[in-house]
Design a protein around this motif. Structure first.
Motif, short mmCIF file in Angstrom:
data_model
loop_
_atom_site.label_atom_id
_atom_site.label_comp_id
_atom_site.label_asym_id
_atom_site.label_seq_id
_atom_site.Cartn_x
_atom_site.Cartn_y
_atom_site.Cartn_z
N VAL A 1 25.17 46.02 39.94
CA VAL A 1 25.78 47.21 39.35
C VAL A 1 24.93 48.41 39.74
CG1 VAL A 1 26.33 48.42 37.21
CG2 VAL A 1 26.79 45.99 37.40
N ALA A 2 25.58 49.41 40.32
CA ALA A 2 24.93 50.68 40.63
C ALA A 2 25.23 51.61 39.46
CB ALA A 2 25.46 51.26 41.92
N VAL A 3 24.23 51.86 38.61
CA VAL A 3 24.44 52.65 37.39
C VAL A 3 24.67 54.11 37.76
CG1 VAL A 3 23.42 53.39 35.21
CG2 VAL A 3 23.04 51.06 36.03
N GLU A 4 25.85 54.61 37.36
CA GLU A 4 26.21 56.00 37.65
C GLU A 4 26.11 56.91 36.44
OE1 GLU A 4 30.12 55.76 39.33
OE2 GLU A 4 29.36 55.29 41.33
N SER B 1 29.53 45.22 42.41
CA SER B 1 29.68 44.61 43.74
C SER B 1 29.36 43.13 43.62
CB SER B 1 28.72 45.24 44.74
OG SER B 1 28.90 46.63 44.77
N PRO B 2 30.31 42.25 43.90
CA PRO B 2 30.08 40.81 43.73
C PRO B 2 29.16 40.22 44.79
CG PRO B 2 32.25 41.18 44.63
CD PRO B 2 31.67 42.53 44.35
N GLN C 1 35.21 39.15 41.82
CA GLN C 1 35.96 40.31 42.32
C GLN C 1 35.20 41.60 42.02
OE1 GLN C 1 38.81 39.95 44.05
NE2 GLN C 1 38.47 37.75 43.84
N PRO C 2 35.27 42.57 42.94
CA PRO C 2 34.64 43.87 42.66
C PRO C 2 35.38 44.58 41.52
CG PRO C 2 35.75 43.90 44.80
CD PRO C 2 35.87 42.51 44.26
N ARG C 3 34.65 45.36 40.78
CA ARG C 3 35.22 46.11 39.67
C ARG C 3 34.79 47.57 39.80
NH1 ARG C 3 33.81 41.11 37.54
NH2 ARG C 3 35.37 40.10 36.23
#
Length: 162
Positions: A56-59, A71-72, A78-80
């Motif tokens: 997870v790229a924290v935004e 990103s899996p 699956q990507p979310r």
């Protein structure tokens, strides 16, 4: 005829046994509560086989959660567009973290050594609290020191790694 000394030993022994039983039960209750609180998160971090893993790229962070795209890494995942992580001292905006997804939702839990240690922090607190009960109520100072220092070590290492 029983003497006053021998008759006073009976109630004293019963009180000691009662104190031992009650303090033992309180100690077990504290430790079970610590394991229970830790296992809620630790099960996802430690038993990753068959679970969705990724990054997870924290935004953004707000309230009690941080969010970002997922990103899996594991097959079948699956990507979310957005998943949420608990906002704590270990999560910062603009960084990417390895995570494990909780089933059936958008909630993720940090994985790896940092995630495992962070998940077991409630047990560290329970060990520290139970050590006071063991020392004061059960009069087992060596066991209390071992429990207390184990709890302090767990919380300290988790703080340093996370």
């Amino acid at each position: 005829m029983p003497s006053a000394v021998s008759s006073s030993r009976g109630p004293s022994a019963v009180l000691r046994l009662g104190r031992f039983a009650v303090m033992g039960a309180v100690t077990v209750l504290i430790l079970v509560a610590g394991v229970w609180a830790s296992w809620g998160t630790a099960q996802y971090v430690m038993l990753t086989k068959g679970r969705e893993r990724g990054a997870v790229a924290v935004e953004s962070c707000g309230g009690r959660v941080c969010a970002g795209p997922y990103s899996p890494v594991s097959p079948g995942s699956q990507p979310r567009a957005e998943v949420v992580l608990e906002d704590n001292a270990a999560v910062a905006q603009g960084r990417t973290y390895a995570v494990v997804m909780k089933p059936g939702g958008i909630e993720a839990v940090r994985s790896g050594p940092a995630g495992v240690l962070y998940a077991w922090v409630p047990l560290g607190g329970a060990l520290m609290l139970a050590s006071v009960v063991v020392a004061g109520g059960l009069l087992r100072t060596r066991a209390a020191w071992a429990m207390g220092l184990s709890g302090v070590a767990l919380v300290t290492v988790a703080f340093l790694v996370v």
